[in-house]
Design a protein around this motif. Sequence first.
Motif, PDB file in Angstrom:
ATOM      1  N   UNK A 117       1.289  -0.784  -0.020  1.00  0.00           N
ATOM      2  CA  UNK A 117       0.445  -0.136   0.445  1.00  0.00           C
ATOM      3  C   UNK A 117       1.160   1.370   0.144  1.00  0.00           C
ATOM      4  N   UNK A 118       1.907   1.121   0.874  1.00  0.00           N
ATOM      5  CA  UNK A 118       3.205   2.542   0.433  1.00  0.00           C
ATOM      6  C   UNK A 118       3.421   2.647  -0.879  1.00  0.00           C
ATOM      7  N   UNK A 119       4.043   1.567  -1.578  1.00  0.00           N
ATOM      8  CA  UNK A 119       4.084   2.089  -3.004  1.00  0.00           C
ATOM      9  C   UNK A 119       2.943   2.819  -3.960  1.00  0.00           C
ATOM     10  N   UNK A 120       1.467   1.981  -3.383  1.00  0.00           N
ATOM     11  CA  UNK A 120       0.743   2.670  -4.611  1.00  0.00           C
ATOM     12  C   UNK A 120       0.146   3.634  -3.979  1.00  0.00           C
ATOM     13  N   UNK A 121       0.505   4.014  -2.835  1.00  0.00           N
ATOM     14  CA  UNK A 121       0.115   6.231  -2.107  1.00  0.00           C
ATOM     15  C   UNK A 121       0.931   6.832  -2.824  1.00  0.00           C
ATOM     16  N   UNK A 122       2.917   6.238  -2.331  1.00  0.00           N
ATOM     17  CA  UNK A 122       3.510   6.939  -3.845  1.00  0.00           C
ATOM     18  C   UNK A 122       3.446   7.649  -4.849  1.00  0.00           C
ATOM     19  N   UNK A 123       3.593   6.342  -5.298  1.00  0.00           N
ATOM     20  CA  UNK A 123       3.096   6.419  -6.647  1.00  0.00           C
ATOM     21  C   UNK A 123       1.887   6.950  -7.727  1.00  0.00           C
ATOM     22  N   UNK A 124       1.016   7.077  -6.518  1.00  0.00           N
ATOM     23  CA  UNK A 124      -0.341   7.928  -7.002  1.00  0.00           C
ATOM     24  C   UNK A 124      -0.176   9.516  -6.464  1.00  0.00           C
ATOM     25  N   UNK A 125       0.997   9.961  -5.654  1.00  0.00           N
ATOM     26  CA  UNK A 125       0.788  10.916  -5.721  1.00  0.00           C
ATOM     27  C   UNK A 125       1.980  11.978  -6.609  1.00  0.00           C
ATOM     28  N   UNK A 126       3.025  10.836  -6.856  1.00  0.00           N
ATOM     29  CA  UNK A 126       4.076  11.352  -7.918  1.00  0.00           C
ATOM     30  C   UNK A 126       3.543  11.355  -8.845  1.00  0.00           C
ATOM     31  N   UNK A 127       2.523  10.380  -9.817  1.00  0.00           N
ATOM     32  CA  UNK A 127       2.245  10.778 -10.581  1.00  0.00           C
ATOM     33  C   UNK A 127       0.905  11.615 -10.559  1.00  0.00           C
ATOM     34  N   UNK A 128       0.389  11.663 -10.153  1.00  0.00           N
ATOM     35  CA  UNK A 128      -0.820  13.275 -10.078  1.00  0.00           C
ATOM     36  C   UNK A 128       0.475  14.928  -9.788  1.00  0.00           C
ATOM     37  N   UNK A 129       1.194  14.355  -9.172  1.00  0.00           N
ATOM     38  CA  UNK A 129       1.535  16.295  -8.884  1.00  0.00           C
ATOM     39  C   UNK A 129       3.036  15.991 -10.629  1.00  0.00           C
ATOM     40  N   UNK A 130       3.394  14.879 -10.788  1.00  0.00           N
ATOM     41  CA  UNK A 130       3.688  14.538 -12.448  1.00  0.00           C
ATOM     42  C   UNK A 130       2.593  15.682 -13.797  1.00  0.00           C
ATOM     43  N   UNK A 131       1.594  14.868 -13.200  1.00  0.00           N
ATOM     44  CA  UNK A 131       1.109  15.534 -14.019  1.00  0.00           C
ATOM     45  C   UNK A 131       0.359  17.418 -14.496  1.00  0.00           C
TER      46      UNK A 131
END
Length: 299
Positions: A117-131
């Motif tokens: 779950x940590x990986x999912x949450x962090x990747x989602x945060x990075x994805x949205x920030x990148x977009x």
Amino acid sequence: MVPSGHPVTALSDAAASPAEIDTITLGDLAPDSGWRRPVLLDRELIVLTTSGHGLAEVDFRALPCRPGTLLRIRPGQVLRCALPRLDATVVRWHPEALHGLDVDADEVPIWFQLAGEDEDAIINEVSQLTVDASRHRDTRTARSLLRHQLSVLLLRLSMLPSGAGRTARPEEETFRRLCREVERGYQASRRVEDYADRLGCSVRTLTRACLAITGRSAKQVVDERVALQASRLLAATDEPIARIGRQLGFTEPTNFGRFFTREVGMSPGAFRAARERPTPAPMVRPRPPVDGRIDVHQA
């Protein structure tokens, strides 16, 4: 490329003037495609490995990386990524981007292998920030959005189980205070007595704390910080060796050469000549991070 099931894109125009907060690829940081030399960083970074297996050398320490590995890198450190090739998304920002926000980037671990779950949450945060960094630029609302997204990302990272909630020992607090003072003053003084005066304690107290945390004396900790900065400048810049010595408080090149050779095991010239080798250059024993956390090599 990113871990399967987690699409993350990154800005590729590293030549553009840097924004307060943005994302790029790991390759955009490289001085050349082969990373023949380390790069001296001038911004705060979070690096999220998205594909490949290999080593990232941060301040001459080889850190293992694979998909989901996260690195926290500070301004002034040097980075070099050894072969085989790693791909990663890099979130970078100027320190003032977090001004006024209740977040401390120094609480983020310097190395962490994400999972579950940590990986999912962090990747989602990075994805949205990148977009959002790609779509929304140079408006007050966009800057506010990115600042808060970065704050949320750093807060999530600071809660990772590598050290969150652990109570620091008294020796760790003393050691952290010393390290902060050394960061501010190592170019002007290598005398432990000066740092003891600034901190309002004895040399014995500083030495006891350093021995408890690092196994080395306070004097060794100070000297190793100076040697680290010398190594960074020798490896990542073309500054003349004598000028580097003067920047670090050595009025005579011979004194700087003796100091560096004693700490690192080779002369400044030999160290610089070795910087383009594919393996990590020899380096002084790295001190623990200022935040006192134990990293992957000290666990």
